[in-house]
Design an enzyme around this catalytic site. Structure first.
Site, short mmCIF file in Angstrom:
data_model
loop_
_atom_site.label_atom_id
_atom_site.label_comp_id
_atom_site.label_asym_id
_atom_site.label_seq_id
_atom_site.Cartn_x
_atom_site.Cartn_y
_atom_site.Cartn_z
CE LYS A 22 -1.59 1.38 4.07
NZ LYS A 22 -1.36 3.01 4.61
CG ASN A 23 2.35 2.68 3.63
OD1 ASN A 23 1.05 3.07 3.36
ND2 ASN A 23 2.60 2.84 4.83
NE ARG A 93 -0.03 12.67 8.00
CZ ARG A 93 0.01 13.80 8.35
NH1 ARG A 93 -1.33 14.40 8.97
NH2 ARG A 93 1.14 14.66 8.04
CB CYS A 117 -3.77 11.34 12.35
SG CYS A 117 -3.62 9.67 11.86
NE ARG A 122 0.73 10.56 10.53
CZ ARG A 122 0.39 9.60 9.48
NH1 ARG A 122 -0.93 9.23 9.69
NH2 ARG A 122 0.95 9.16 8.80
CG ASP A 308 3.32 1.38 9.47
OD1 ASP A 308 2.87 2.19 10.37
OD2 ASP A 308 3.51 1.72 8.40
NE ARG A 400 -7.19 4.67 5.83
CZ ARG A 400 -6.41 5.48 6.60
NH1 ARG A 400 -6.75 5.30 7.94
NH2 ARG A 400 -5.41 5.90 6.16
#
Ligand code: EPU
Length: 423
Positions: A22-23, A93, A117, A122, A308, A400
């Site tokens: 995802k990132n 974000r 958040c 952040r 994470d 998500r």
């Protein structure tokens, strides 16, 4: 909204493939704004955040479609647009990643300020520092970052902050630098594999980048970039979540497609905990029997232990032998899951940016509430090992970042199902 219901106590067994990261996919999708022609991005997972990125790209005048084979095709249709409104920005974000490419390619970016958040404060000062160093004129007006520039100019910029490097701050500066005039040096660049993957995509488009994946990146700006086909790297956080799920349930699972060199810190922690890991080039097999040893874990920028995977290892330490301390050096307030794990019988005390976890023999299933994405994953993991039924409510965030996770855990034998939440 749905909930997930788990009957705990089943050791996971079998093979599970890892999806694309995802990132890595998110900044790469925004980087398609930089090129001429059509980009084809393969291996993009089916996630709510990816859908949000697709909607933003459409808002920015791109045609953006998911093909039958799962690849996403993106092409500019109307390149006069430059605004990302709050409705889009508040969902994710990572939408801040539109800033760099819009500025570099369309000379103007108007992006709503991201909201606060659950991970804590952040800020985006490092993003703005990077873009200002390249010559952008940036104003903060009416809740929007409004940035303008004629052609950006290469320069040297140090992107370290109080918590180390910034992943998306580096990504934004890099995406702006590739089309700037002259050479940009990014010092204290984030070294995460997702940043290196973005650099891989930009290089495939014709960008000239040296040092990707190291703290010093050098970018020689080019006049133009051509869109191309690119395949996203496997998701190390998803792979790590499955690794911890396998070990915590006393299972035997092969995680297919996991890249061990992206997971060195987790592998080290799990080996200290006594988990048996067989590491091959394209897969990791995880076997574990009996309770694990407690360890201390400190989250750090890559190649340190990832924030994470902090909530997930906390679920595991909750049922390990002895006392373990987790220190959060990236988001000192990312501990909302403690209260929910405590509802299941975990013994965890928060002391500033640390959590002190005294392992218990058994967690007991309970009704719990998911908060951020990784906290939600940790509650699923706790549910897999708890006695009796666990119901994880408000799983919006889970979708998500994890593709159909209940089906994939189910394929490993977990007794888990998704149900609509009663109002
Ligand atoms: N920070 C600043 N100033 C900035 C930017 C960041 O002080 O301008 C601070 C942050 O407050 C934090 C630290 O620097 O303390 C690191 O934040 P970073 O900028 O690296 O985070 P990010 O780029 O916004 C990405 C991931 C997050 C992941 C972090 C850290 C994406 C889309 N998001 O966020 O992923 O936790 O890096 O590794 O890539 C997730 O997937 O669940 C997730 C939250």
């Amino acid at each position: 909204m749905d909930k997930i219901v788990i009957q705990g106590g089943v050791p996971l067994k079998g093979t599970v493939p890892v999806r694309g990261a995802k990132n890595a996919a998110l900044p790469i999708l925004f980087a398609t704004l930089l090129g001429r022609g059509r980009s084809v991005i393969k291996g993009v997972p089916y996630l709510r955040d990816i859908n949000s990125a697709i909607l933003i790209l459409r808002e920015l005048g791109m045609t953006c479609e998911r093909r039958k084979d799962g690849a996403i095709e993106v092409e500019a249709d109307d390149d006069s647009r430059f605004t990302v409104p709050w409705e889009q920005m508040r969902k994710m974000r990572a939408s801040i990643c539109a800033l760099g490419p819009l500025l570099a390619r369309r000379r103007r970016a108007r992006v709503s300020q991201p909201g606060g958040c659950v991970l804590g404060v952040r800020p985006i000062d490092l993003h703005l520092k990077g873009l200002s160093a390249l010559g952008a004129d940036i104003r903060n007006e009416h809740g929007f970052i409004d940035a303008r520039a004629e052609r950006l100019r290469g320069s040297t910029v140090f992107l370290g902050g109080p918590f180390g490097s910034s992943v998306l701050g580096t990504a934004n500066t890099l995406m702006a630098a590739v089309l700037a005039k002259g050479t940009t040096v990014i010092e204290c660049a984030a070294c995460e594999p997702e940043v290196a993957d973005l650099a891989g995509f930009l290089s495939a488009m014709g960008a000239k980048i040296r040092g990707a994946g190291t703290p010093r990146m050098e970018v020689e700006g080019v006049e133009d970039l051509e869109c191309c086909e690119y395949t996203i790297i496997p998701d190390r956080i998803e792979a790590g979540t499955f690794m911890i799920a396998a070990a915590l349930t006393g299972g035997d699972v092969i995680i297919e497609g996991a890249k061990p060199d992206h997971l060195a810190a987790l592998i080290d922690v799990m080996q200290q905990m006594g988990v048996q890991l067989s590491i091959e080039d394209g897969s990791i097999r995880v076997r574990s029997r009996g309770p694990a040893n407690s360890v201390d874990v400190t989250t750090l920028p890559y190649p340190g232990y990832p924030t994470d995977l902090q909530a997930q290892i906390m679920a595991y330490l909750s049922v390990a032998n002895g006392i373990g301390v987790i220190t959060e050096k990236i988001y000192p307030d990312r501990f909302i899951h403690i209260a929910e794990l405590a509802r299941m019988g975990a013994r965890i005390r928060k002391e500033g940016p640390s959590a002190i976890i005294t392992g218990v023999k058994k967690l007991s299933g309970a009704q719990v509430m998911a908060s951020d994405l990784r906290a939600s994953a940790s509650l699923l993991l706790a549910g897999l090992v708890a006695s009796g039924l666990t119901e994880v409510h408000r799983i919006y965030h889970l979708d998500r970042g994890y593709e159909r996770i209940e089906e994939r855990l189910g394929s490993l034998g977990a007794m888990i199902r998704r149900e609509p939440e009663e109002e």
